[in-house]
Motif scaffolding. Sequence first.
Motif: not given
Length: 803
Positions: A22-31
């Motif tokens: 849940a934590t180490c995978t991370g969550f990234k994006f761009t808008s």
Amino acid sequence: FFFLVLTIMKAFLLLCLVAFIATCTGFKFTSDNADVLIGSGPVRTGVTVIADTNAEQQEIIFPFGVTEYEVYDEFSRLQTCPNNGCSNYLMSYAMADYSFRGNQIGSETVAGIFSKKYRYTDTDGIEVTLWVDNSDDNRIVQVSQSGGSINRQITFNSYTFNVANFDSVPSDPNCATVQCNDAVELVLVIDSSGSISPTNYTVEMNFAKDLVNQFVISDTAVRVSVITFASNAAKRLQLSGDQSEIENILTTTAQQGGQTNIGEAIEFARDELIQNGRSGVPSAILVITDGVANEPASGDPINYMIQQAELAKGSPTNSLIYAIGVGNFVAQSNLEDIASSPTEDFTAKVNDFDELVTLISGIQGEFCTGDELQDTCSPNCGDDYFCGCTECQCALDASICGDHGSLNTETCTCECDSPFTGDTCSVCNLNCNGNGDPNDDCSACECDNNYTSADNCFSCGLNCVNGSPDGNCDECICENMWEGDDCSSCTRNVCNDNGDPNGDCSSCECDTNYSGTTCTSCDLDCNGLSPIDDCTACGCTGALSGPNCEICDESVCENGGTMDDCSVPRCNCPSSYTGNTCSECKNKWQLCNGNGDVGSPEGGCQCSCYNDWDSADDCATCTWECVNGNHNNECTGCNCSGDWGGDLCNECNLSCQNGGTKVEDVDNGICECDCPDRYKGDTCGQCKNKWQICNGNGDVGSAADGCQCSCYNNWNPADDCDTCLLNCIHGDEDDDCSECECNGGWEGTDCNDCLITCEYGGTLDDTDDCECHCTDRYQGDTCSECKNKWNLCNGRGDVGSPE
């Protein structure tokens, strides 16, 4: 400072081991198209947002040149601005967990996307709400963070998942250290005794300067006072919001030398806060010393120090006190005596001045709340501005002024090129004298009709040689018969090319056969027809000919037709022919009743009939003679009526049942069964109803059982329920023959029982009438009543009882 960062990173890695997916995978994006709302607005549009929870970093790029780099693992927000460089602020709250999907509180449409709504409260008490695309758990539509020091909402109008390419963190020296932007009164109490070496005194002062640089110094944010102490305390600077003044004091103040009077220095600090501190603003005293208090020598220096510290921590200043011991001569207990609680958070004992820098982030954490940067400008910025790097930055996009002006970022207004005006230089103020409109780029007038653009549509540019302009400068009004745009032309055209104009173009001299003012009338007599265009001859039509179209050629009518209208020509045709010249046959519906094909005109338009239609009467009659029916539509056979059959409908196909007899009369169309009394129907296969067979007093059985009666009640089946079998001796049977209705006093099923008892001397007649015969004074069915007073007392008295 770096030790603190390392400690946080170790804690983060430990957390990853517990929940690595849940934590180490991370969550990234761009808008690259987001709307950002800070506090009560306004909404900033066209913003680029880049986020990566694994990197604990978020970059917000505003279109007016301000960029914010939120580096959460360093608790700092770096802000670059177009006019005044770079600033680095402490950020006290955590990054939004964009991967959170644990507490759905509803669903709603946001930015045109139907979204699931999640909410959690982080460890700092910040309420975080996430709107996630209902059909895509990786698509963040909107996020809001509310509470404490942040009130921000970001709507992501565009979105690219798993992409986060950050710009390089600014290398500007102003961004090297984190600043605090809260309002704080900070008093630096610095050891200037003789036990401090000159080198370490300089390091001590440099540390103080580094500490000050971590704050936004201004009269509305952090103010600093400087007090040094040796044998006695000395106030070097009262509370000031002037950065350069503070730095100058810390640079130029010479070391005093002497003993260590910590108590008096704390007393000076308290007095400064009482006299010059701002009401309602928190205060802190930072004590830096390398020795134990030994002044004033006449009393108890330690107790005096503790007493002054307790006073400073109490009302009215309520100050936080940091006690920092330097070197090997400081007792931890002495530091704890003056420090705020818990003492482990407000004391430090280091072996070298170089390690003092590691305390900076901890001090900031106590003093600063990390408010939104929109609160760091004074006065607050208007809607057209954005608070960046502690100054109001113009937030208008230069494109707002269009192609006819430029944005003055100092005044945050458009400076328009002439003749444009308006807030966005979009209003063209060119005066076209009411006879035109400015062109698209407002460089000249586009004049109506024939007004001239050289003088902004003021003059009419028409040159009317033999006339004058109309009121709208639209065209020339020509004199006489002059024509042309400028009234300079007078040709045969004004005489309709049927004559020549005179010298002043006031009249026409017409050609042969023409007359009229402008030679429009042709005088040729063409027997009601029109002349040809040049009026030199008649334009004869149809079968007409001759100079005046007076000759009619009637030979154009064929097949015996006669002329009706020679100008068409149109002929009156015999019955079988049609067309203007009677050269065509009528169609099959007109000649052959639709039941045959029509031959050629040369053959007399004769009918060729289909199937068995009779050609003798043009296919009007079908030759099939159907005795009891009619021929079908195609005349290929008979459609028989009723039960008739056979090719000519002359065979009766009935089969009679139950003894019925077939009656067949072809000529009169009779084909039927003569049924026995109890039967009916086309083939005698049905029983007649109960009224016809059972006199209405019973039900009729089936035809297979002979249509027998099943009688109701006591009706007699022997005569088809016609008579009632009841024997009512002294009465009559009822209507449905269910029982006897007895006369008089008779009773019993056959009305033969007389059971009346006569009273008061009455006698029973049980032979015929079953009734009592009463004596003179009694009456009634059983003689139990007295006659009335008129019968007995002549109406002159009352009658007594029967007894």
